[in-house]
Scaffold this active site. Sequence first.
Site, PDB file in Angstrom:
ATOM      1  N   LEU A 158      47.665  39.639  44.247  1.00 20.15           N
ATOM      2  CA  LEU A 158      47.073  39.466  42.919  1.00 20.15           C
ATOM      3  C   LEU A 158      45.828  38.586  43.013  1.00 20.15           C
ATOM      4  CD1 LEU A 158      50.310  38.863  40.801  1.00 20.15           C
ATOM      5  CD2 LEU A 158      49.074  41.004  41.181  1.00 20.15           C
ATOM      6  N   ASP A 211      41.388  25.391  43.931  1.00 22.35           N
ATOM      7  CA  ASP A 211      40.007  25.134  44.368  1.00 22.35           C
ATOM      8  C   ASP A 211      39.058  24.822  43.219  1.00 22.35           C
ATOM      9  OD1 ASP A 211      40.014  27.603  43.204  1.00 22.35           O
ATOM     10  OD2 ASP A 211      38.656  28.521  44.649  1.00 22.35           O
ATOM     11  N   ASN A 261      37.863  26.679  41.080  1.00 26.78           N
ATOM     12  CA  ASN A 261      36.855  27.743  41.048  1.00 26.78           C
ATOM     13  C   ASN A 261      35.713  27.492  42.038  1.00 26.78           C
ATOM     14  OD1 ASN A 261      36.038  30.232  40.140  1.00 26.78           O
ATOM     15  ND2 ASN A 261      34.836  29.433  38.446  1.00 26.78           N
ATOM     16  N   LYS A 310      38.921  31.588  33.059  1.00 26.32           N
ATOM     17  CA  LYS A 310      40.037  32.530  33.201  1.00 26.32           C
ATOM     18  C   LYS A 310      40.853  32.256  34.464  1.00 26.32           C
ATOM     19  CE  LYS A 310      37.582  36.314  32.826  1.00 26.32           C
ATOM     20  NZ  LYS A 310      37.267  37.763  32.718  1.00 26.32           N
ATOM     21  N   LEU A 312      43.702  30.984  36.531  1.00 24.02           N
ATOM     22  CA  LEU A 312      45.084  30.654  36.216  1.00 24.02           C
ATOM     23  C   LEU A 312      45.740  29.953  37.395  1.00 24.02           C
ATOM     24  CD1 LEU A 312      46.228  33.992  34.524  1.00 24.02           C
ATOM     25  CD2 LEU A 312      45.069  32.031  33.484  1.00 24.02           C
TER      26      LEU A 312
END
Length: 352
Positions: free
Chosen positions: A250, A274, A276, A308, A310
């Site tokens: 995923l 991380d 992002n 976004k 998660l």
Amino acid sequence: MDANASELPLPVQQQRGKSSKESSVTVDIKISENEKDAGNGPNDQAIVDDHPGDHTDDSDKEGEVKSSAPAVDGAPAVDGVGTKQELSKNQLRKRRRLETLTEKKKRKKELEKEARNAKAKAEGRDLVKERREQQERELSGKGHKKREEAWSKRMHNADKRFQICVDCSFDEYMSRKEMNSLALQIRYCYAINKKMDNPCYFSVANLNGLTSEIMKRVAGFPDQWLARAFSTSDKPLTEMHPDKSNLVYLTGDSENTLEKLDDSKIYVIGGIVDRNRLKRATIDKAQELGIATAKIPIDEHLKFSATKILTCNHVFEILLKYREYGNDWKKAMMHVLPKRKDIQEVNDDKKI
């Protein structure tokens, strides 16, 4: 003996000729006298120790503990030699923040306890009797047996459900703080799965290095976890789960949208924290291993004003809630995702 010393009176020569052992005795007597002044009764006798180096005085231990204790209410800290050290503004700010959070948690627990008691009273329940019965079950072993029976019942069809695996192969890219966060997310995943009415088999692959050391400090890990549909290995993902055809990695960078969950698959969540910072890390890992990829259909159901990205435990719980809510992605995501993400439904402008 020098000439000047020979001219001194005999008592002075005897005083100079005292041994170091006698000097130690004198020091110990003074310490005991100070202790008398500090709080011993007037009738207490000073204790002379002919061998002061053979043991440590209890009063010295107490002094060390007191000197190392932090300052209270912004008072100056005291170091090991009794020197006062003023706390910096940053230290004072951190201390006040910690005290505020501690007080909030304490108050929250009190309010939750009051709410439980009020609810029980409204339902006509006797909490004192219930607690007494619970203690009796624990002592007799009936409580453990009852929990095991309930768990076996919930796991009855687990073999027919999908599995979830967290791939911890990104330690080298993360800081210690990020690895601490990952370990906490793994714990959340385990707790969520254990509480679900329909839990799935949960595994963690490539658990080694610092993340493994952090997890080993968790009480009951891994021995007690293994009895709750959990497994772990320090081996790579494809060695722990050799059949690549059953794996689906995923990742939000995938071009494939996960329309529904396949109960024959093992869905892999990249164990990476991380902020992002590492772009395409998970999809690059999946392509390197030759594993199929997919992304959760977030854009098809929700609109994000915030990021976004998660966490592992959010993805984990969304998968379980999807099945619990009758294969409803939107309902599952709305239940799991925090309100701070400022989410809106795609087909409904109502904000949640």
